[in-house]
Design an enzyme around this catalytic site. Structure first.
Site, mmCIF file in Angstrom:
data_model
loop_
_atom_site.group_PDB
_atom_site.id
_atom_site.type_symbol
_atom_site.label_atom_id
_atom_site.label_comp_id
_atom_site.label_asym_id
_atom_site.label_seq_id
_atom_site.Cartn_x
_atom_site.Cartn_y
_atom_site.Cartn_z
ATOM 1 N N GLU A 288 0.847 -1.192 0.000
ATOM 2 C CA GLU A 288 0.000 0.000 0.000
ATOM 3 C C GLU A 288 0.881 1.241 0.000
ATOM 4 O O GLU A 288 2.003 1.223 0.523
ATOM 5 C CB GLU A 288 -0.898 -0.007 1.243
ATOM 6 N N ASN B 27 -6.580 1.557 2.935
ATOM 7 C CA ASN B 27 -7.269 2.821 3.170
ATOM 8 C C ASN B 27 -6.871 3.868 2.136
ATOM 9 O O ASN B 27 -7.671 4.744 1.785
ATOM 10 C CB ASN B 27 -6.949 3.329 4.579
ATOM 11 N N ASN C 122 -12.308 -0.826 -0.482
ATOM 12 C CA ASN C 122 -11.606 -1.342 0.692
ATOM 13 C C ASN C 122 -12.338 -0.926 1.967
ATOM 14 O O ASN C 122 -12.640 0.265 2.148
ATOM 15 C CB ASN C 122 -10.178 -0.789 0.741
ATOM 16 N N GLU C 123 -12.652 -1.889 2.818
ATOM 17 C CA GLU C 123 -13.192 -1.643 4.161
ATOM 18 C C GLU C 123 -14.270 -0.563 4.183
ATOM 19 O O GLU C 123 -14.244 0.371 4.998
ATOM 20 C CB GLU C 123 -12.059 -1.278 5.120
ATOM 21 N N TYR D 29 -6.597 -8.394 12.382
ATOM 22 C CA TYR D 29 -5.264 -8.193 12.930
ATOM 23 C C TYR D 29 -5.219 -8.725 14.359
ATOM 24 O O TYR D 29 -6.237 -8.777 15.055
ATOM 25 C CB TYR D 29 -4.880 -6.710 12.892
ATOM 26 N N GLU E 3 -6.385 -8.958 4.138
ATOM 27 C CA GLU E 3 -5.543 -8.266 5.120
ATOM 28 C C GLU E 3 -5.516 -9.111 6.387
ATOM 29 O O GLU E 3 -6.571 -9.362 6.982
ATOM 30 C CB GLU E 3 -6.041 -6.860 5.446
ATOM 31 N N GLN F 18 1.622 -6.121 5.750
ATOM 32 C CA GLN F 18 1.963 -5.925 4.350
ATOM 33 C C GLN F 18 3.298 -6.600 4.064
ATOM 34 O O GLN F 18 3.744 -7.415 4.860
ATOM 35 C CB GLN F 18 1.969 -4.440 4.032
#
Length: 502
Positions: free
Chosen positions: A26, A71, A171-172, A243, A291, A352
């Site tokens: 990213e 993001n 994304n999200e 996460y 992710e 990442q």
């Protein structure tokens, strides 16, 4: 302490999609600038990309890399990253409170991915933009020529299309931190229309619709049900993100967190099955877990930049978790979960790849080095491709405040598609006791140990760095195959990989 188990050649969970071992780059922190791209670096190639980083990515054998966010993508104009570099604008990135030079865009990233041996997984902006941006980006990337956007690509130096197959629809979009956050109904509708337009261009592309950013989201799992109600027959995957952290400093609880991961996957798989039945569809939708990682070590250090107290720095150090030995065990457990759920999880992206919560770190102008978590990812990526096998395991365990019983040994098994070897990935969560593993193999014929690697014996807070990598695999000892059984003593708090060849 003992554990016994059985694995049978006929009891196959699924053929593993190699993209389960993908990753993510990213425009965040130093992932791109001084991560993959540093024209002044001694190892930089003709494109300005760090060859030492490319070599480490190739060592990991990363099959696919998600780009450009994250993001970041929800306020990104992809057109800013094409054309002559001197004409590209500097933009303020609202997601990470940084300035973006746009010196790396789709052309540069595509060349880097090819050099690194990875396919691209591209994301379109459904936050601040929408359908028109998505169809233009797709045309620019995948159309041979004879149209406005494809001819512009050719003018910019790329004659042939890249033919990217895997595309993320935003994304999200459930997250209040996201630029352009939407309700499930709003997002479901725009995702459906965008998917429809992109499929009108090419029915063979694969599309990923946004699921919940976390199982902690207040809209989970109703979000999945609503979004899939709109998009089920138009997409191929629904994305999940998760996460893992150990803020409490409780190793036993920390190493049991993949039970929550398994529950997350199980719940969304149920929503997928419900939607398929509701729509009387013959189509299968799978999970793209695009992710996942350990993320907590660097959060305090990131506040100054993310709260805007440093202005708009270019490529600041953000999310630079330095992983320890305890995190090796966690990543091993997570990867084992994905292998065991490879019937529904087909794509995965370790978030990442470089500098930002990453297995690879760099020093500007200096070396690139392997974090502790590089190694379980390496072993799974290299030896975890093939058929995931169902295991029965009888092992002592323990309880936590969120799971009643978690076995001390976490084990997955893969019959590798390249050489037919049977590979076991094993984590011992017990903090003081070795566990004697006795695994019966049925239907595999005679075998012998051809590779045995272990990471053990380190303090939980032991780390690697630019000046040395002490947390690394060593040759395992004492494993053997006899009478149709694998026997091995698995040390306390250890990660072990044992391969059995014919």
């Amino acid at each position: 302490m003992q554990a016994t188990g059985t694995v049978h050649s006929g009891y196959v969970i699924s053929t593993i999609d190699p993209r389960l071992y993908g990753s993510f780059v990213e425009h965040l922190g130093r992932a791109v600038y001084t991560g993959i791209y540093e024209p002044e670096h001694p190892t930089a190639n003709a494109d300005g990309m760090r060859q030492d980083v490319i070599d480490l990515v190739r060592e990991l054998d990363v099959p696919v890399v998600r780009y450009p966010g994250g993001n970041f993508v929800s306020a990104y104009n992809w057109e800013d990253g094409i054309g002559p570099r001197e004409d590209r604008p500097v933009r303020l990135d609202l997601a990470w409170h940084s300035s973006e030079s746009n010196q790396v865009g789709i052309h540069e990233f595509a060349d880097w991915a090819k050099a690194a041996g990875a396919e691209m997984m591209l994301a379109v902006n459904l936050g601040s933009r929408g359908l028109d941006e998505a169809r233009a980006f797709l045309e620019y990337v995948n159309h041979p020529g004879g149209s406005h956007w494809s001819d512009l690509r050719r003018k910019n130096g790329r004659e042939e299309p890249w033919n990217v197959k895997l595309w993320c629809l935003g994304n999200e979009m459930d997250g209040p931190w996201q630029i352009g956050q939407k309700t499930a109904e709003e997002y479901g509708r725009i995702a459906f229309e965008t998917a429809k337009a992109m499929r009108a261009f090419d029915k063979s592309i694969e599309l990923v619709v946004c699921g919940s950013s976390s199982p902690k989201m207040p809209t989970y799992p109703a979000w999945e049900a609503t979004v899939l109600d709109y998009t089920y027959d138009s997409v191929d995957y629904i994305s999940l993100h998760m996460y893992f952290d150990n803020h409490a400093g409780d190793t036993a609880n920390y190493l049991a967190q993949n039970a929550r991961l398994d529950e997350y996957i199980e719940t969304v798989a149920g929503v997928i099955a419900f939607t398929k039945a509701k729509k009387r569809s013959r189509k299968n939708v799978y999970i793209s877990f695009d992710e996942w990682n350990v993320w907590y070590h660097s959060r305090d250090a990131d506040r100054t930049v993310l709260e805007g107290n440093d202005g708009w720095p270019h490529a600041p150090a953000l999310l630079e978790d330095i992983y320890n030995f305890e995190d090796v065990l966690q990543v091993g457990c997570i990867l084992n979960t994905f292998i065991r759920r490879s019937d529904v999880v087909k794509v995965g992206c370790l978030a990442q790849l470089v500098n930002v919560i990453a297995p690879i770190m760099t020093v500007p102008g200096g070396p690139a080095w392997r974090q502790t978590t590089f190694y379980p990812y390496l072993f799974a990526s290299r030896y975890g491709r093939g058929k995931a096998l169902q295991l029965s395991l009888d092992c002592p365990g323990y309880g936590t405040d969120f799971v009643d019983q978690v076995p001390y040994l976490d084990v997955s098994a893969v019959e590798t598609d390249t050489d037919g070897a049977l590979t076991f990935f094993i984590v011992n969560r017990h903090q003081t006791e070795a566990i004697d593993l006795d695994m019966a193999l049925e239907g595999f014929g005679d075998r012998r140990v051809i590779l045995d690697k272990v990471i053990e014996g380190h303090g939980l807070r032991a780390v690697n760095g630019a000046d040395g990598e002490p947390v690394a695999p060593q040759d395992g000892a004492g494993s053997g195959f006899s009478g149709g059984r694998l026997a091995a003593s698995i040390a306390p708090l250890s990660y072990r990989m044992i391969r059995l060849g014919a």
